[in-house]
Enzyme design. Structure first.
Site, PDB file in Angstrom:
ATOM      1  N   GLY A 176       0.816  -1.213   0.000  1.00 19.72           N
ATOM      2  CA  GLY A 176       0.000   0.000   0.000  1.00 19.72           C
ATOM      3  C   GLY A 176       0.845   1.256   0.000  1.00 19.72           C
ATOM      4  O   GLY A 176       1.344   1.674   1.051  1.00 19.72           O
ATOM      5  N   PRO A 207      -4.948   8.958  -1.644  1.00 19.86           N
ATOM      6  CA  PRO A 207      -5.756   9.882  -2.448  1.00 19.86           C
ATOM      7  C   PRO A 207      -4.965  11.116  -2.901  1.00 19.86           C
ATOM      8  O   PRO A 207      -5.153  11.593  -4.018  1.00 19.86           O
ATOM      9  CB  PRO A 207      -6.905  10.252  -1.507  1.00 19.86           C
ATOM     10  CG  PRO A 207      -7.039   9.062  -0.605  1.00 19.86           C
ATOM     11  CD  PRO A 207      -5.658   8.506  -0.433  1.00 19.86           C
ATOM     12  N   ARG A 215     -12.002 -14.159 -41.596  1.00 22.55           N
ATOM     13  CA  ARG A 215     -13.003 -13.185 -42.058  1.00 22.55           C
ATOM     14  C   ARG A 215     -12.853 -12.915 -43.559  1.00 22.55           C
ATOM     15  O   ARG A 215     -11.763 -12.563 -44.023  1.00 22.55           O
ATOM     16  CB  ARG A 215     -12.826 -11.874 -41.261  1.00 22.55           C
ATOM     17  CG  ARG A 215     -13.739 -10.756 -41.697  1.00 22.55           C
ATOM     18  CD  ARG A 215     -15.174 -11.027 -41.303  1.00 22.55           C
ATOM     19  NE  ARG A 215     -16.023  -9.886 -41.589  1.00 22.55           N
ATOM     20  CZ  ARG A 215     -17.350  -9.948 -41.601  1.00 22.55           C
ATOM     21  NH1 ARG A 215     -17.971 -11.100 -41.339  1.00 22.55           N
ATOM     22  NH2 ARG A 215     -18.061  -8.877 -41.855  1.00 22.55           N
ATOM     23  N   ILE A 274      -9.168  -4.661 -36.428  1.00 18.30           N
ATOM     24  CA  ILE A 274      -9.178  -5.781 -37.380  1.00 18.30           C
ATOM     25  C   ILE A 274     -10.472  -6.605 -37.239  1.00 18.30           C
ATOM     26  O   ILE A 274     -10.955  -7.180 -38.205  1.00 18.30           O
ATOM     27  CB  ILE A 274      -7.902  -6.646 -37.190  1.00 18.30           C
ATOM     28  CG1 ILE A 274      -6.692  -5.857 -37.716  1.00 18.30           C
ATOM     29  CG2 ILE A 274      -8.025  -8.005 -37.875  1.00 18.30           C
ATOM     30  CD1 ILE A 274      -5.339  -6.456 -37.377  1.00 18.30           C
ATOM     31  N   GLU A 298       1.855   1.101 -11.369  1.00 20.29           N
ATOM     32  CA  GLU A 298       3.298   1.016 -11.047  1.00 20.29           C
ATOM     33  C   GLU A 298       4.090   2.119 -11.747  1.00 20.29           C
ATOM     34  O   GLU A 298       5.220   1.892 -12.203  1.00 20.29           O
ATOM     35  CB  GLU A 298       3.860  -0.365 -11.383  1.00 20.29           C
ATOM     36  CG  GLU A 298       3.180  -1.410 -10.529  1.00 20.29           C
ATOM     37  CD  GLU A 298       4.062  -2.590 -10.188  1.00 20.29           C
ATOM     38  OE1 GLU A 298       5.288  -2.426 -10.073  1.00 20.29           O
ATOM     39  OE2 GLU A 298       3.503  -3.676 -10.017  1.00 20.29           O
TER      40      GLU A 298
END
Ligand SMILES: Cc1cc2nc3c(=O)[nH]c(=O)nc-3n(C[C@H](O)[C@H](O)[C@H](O)COP(=O)(O)OP(=O)(O)OC[C@H]3O[C@@H](n4cnc5c(N)ncnc54)[C@H](O)[C@@H]3O)c2cc1C
Length: 382
Positions: free
Chosen positions: A124, A128, A271, A340, A366
């Protein structure tokens, strides 16, 4: 130069690929849709030794190196970014600080249940008002009658509120040094500490099956001995922790980018438009080629950073570059993969729509892209 993986590294890669394909990928869509923490899956990973992969056997780990660990995170992250970050945060942020800075007694006590995956552990740092500027922590810890009394709030913390969570290590102001500068230490806070509480999980855009919560400390009390390593070393400790963590988030980004490529290449071959497979159109092919090129370079950058760490060389710049580049590559690959797929890529039943939501955090967690550029700039001497 030797780019070959060792037999041990190949074994870890194969184990993780088989596990990811068999036990993770088939459930990824459901875990994401229901934002359900994949407890059984994480327990299975623990049994395979994946939650203690890069730690020595004497502390219960699997004794693998950082390269093998990065390969493992790539494979798991390729199947499910939420499971990947659960593993990476536990190993690089939760467990590594004990190994890097803990006293021998702390290593003996805390590492085995974490390396063997009986518990998850969180780290931790973010608050805030203290995100990128993580040293601006407001959480305080005051020593009174042999205990630290902790007050403050941490936000966006991974792995703190799962049924397996054993506790969290937090940064807190523990006084001021002789030069008047704020003294920051890392404190070990077990899950059942009175005054330590966890909010409901955030509702997130991506990494939806991972556990992310706000943590509150209201006169939370831990013994004086719960300082990780040396008192007053918290600031440097967390910077070192983040250096290592960047390799794992880089690996996670490579895994996700590879999943984007796999899905897009398969779809492009299947496709048919204008009477031809869309993979035959150069505009589509070039997107796939660019993805393949960037993924190859990102993978190399992550593995080089891991290799430098294994050689006990300075890996800070390599890790920041790898994390920055891989994060951007994962975003570009997710974007191309959806493109795509056309309209189908916008539909929930196609995995690429999940990849598109999952990729963005790779550029934030990070250390944001901007913070990586700051770190690299500083190391370049600017
Ligand atoms: C899903 C998730 C999981 C997380 N898990 C953890 C965890 O386990 N433990 C933990 O401690 N934290 C965790 N975090 C927090 C994460 O590391 C922070 O969100 C991140 O570091 C950015 O901090 P911030 O959100 O406060 O953004 P801010 O620092 O407020 O940044 C806002 C914007 O300003 C930019 N910016 C800030 N300063 C500068 C500057 N000097 N120059 C240029 N640009 C700047 C940033 O790059 C960004 O674009 C997690 C976050 C998320 C979303």
């Amino acid at each position: 130069m030797d780019f070959d993986l060792t037999p041990e590294q190949l074994d870890v890669q194969t184990l993780c690929r088989e596990f990811a394909e068999g036990e993770v990928a088939p459930h990824a869509e459901e875990w994401d849709r229901t934002a359900q923490f994949p407890l059984d899956c994480v327990r299975k990973m623990a049994k395979l030794g994946l939650l203690g992969l890069p730690f020595p056997e004497k502390y219960g780990g699997a004794g693998a190196d950082t390269v093998a660990y990065a390969l493992a995170v790539m494979e798991i992250g390729r199947a499910d970014a939420s499971v990947g970050i659960t593993m990476a945060a536990h190993v690089s942020l939760g467990t590594a600080p004990f190994y890097m800075f803990g006293s021998e007694a702390q290593k003996q006590r805390y590492l085995p249940p974490l390396t063997q995956g009986e518990q998850l552990w969180a780290f931790g740092l973010t608050e805030p008002q203290a995100g990128s500027d993580a040293g601006a922590t407001k959480t305080t810890a005051a020593l009174s009658d042999g205990s630290w009394i902790i007050n403050g709030t941490k936000c966006f913390i991974t792995n703190a509120g799962t049924p397996m969570s054993g506790g969290v290590t937090i940064t807190a102001i523990t006084g001021s040094g002789s030069n008047g500068k704020t003294e920051i230490s890392n404190l070990i806070v077990p899950q059942d500490t009175p005054g330590y509480s966890r909010a409901q999980p955030y509702k997130k855009m991506g990494w939806r099956a991972s556990d992310t919560r706000e943590l509150s400390f209201t006169d939370a009390q831990v013994p004086a001995e719960n300082v990780l390593g040396e008192r007053g070393h918290g600031f440097h400790q967390f910077l070192d922790v983040l250096d290592g963590g960047r390799i794992s988030v880089g690996a996670l980004s490579v895994g996700l980018a590879q999943a984007c490529y796999d899905a897009a290449a398969k779809y492009a071959k299947e496709r048919v438009q204008f009477g031809s497979s869309i993979s035959k159109f150069q505009a589509v092919q070039f997107q796939l080629v660019d993805m393949a090129v960037e993924i190859e370079l990102a993978r190399s950058a992550v593995l080089k950073a891991a290799w430098l760490k294994d050689k006990e060389r300075d890996f800070r710049m390599a890790a920041a570059m790898a994390k920055l580049f891989s994060g951007e590559v994962s975003r570009r690959c997710a974007n191309a993969a959806v493109q795509i797929h056309g309209g189908y890529g916008f539909m929930e039943e196609y995995a690429v729509s999940r990849y598109w939501r999952d990729c963005k955090i790779n550029e934030i967690g990070e250390g944001t892209n901007e913070v990586q550029r700051m770190v690299i700039g500083r190391l370049l001497g600017f």
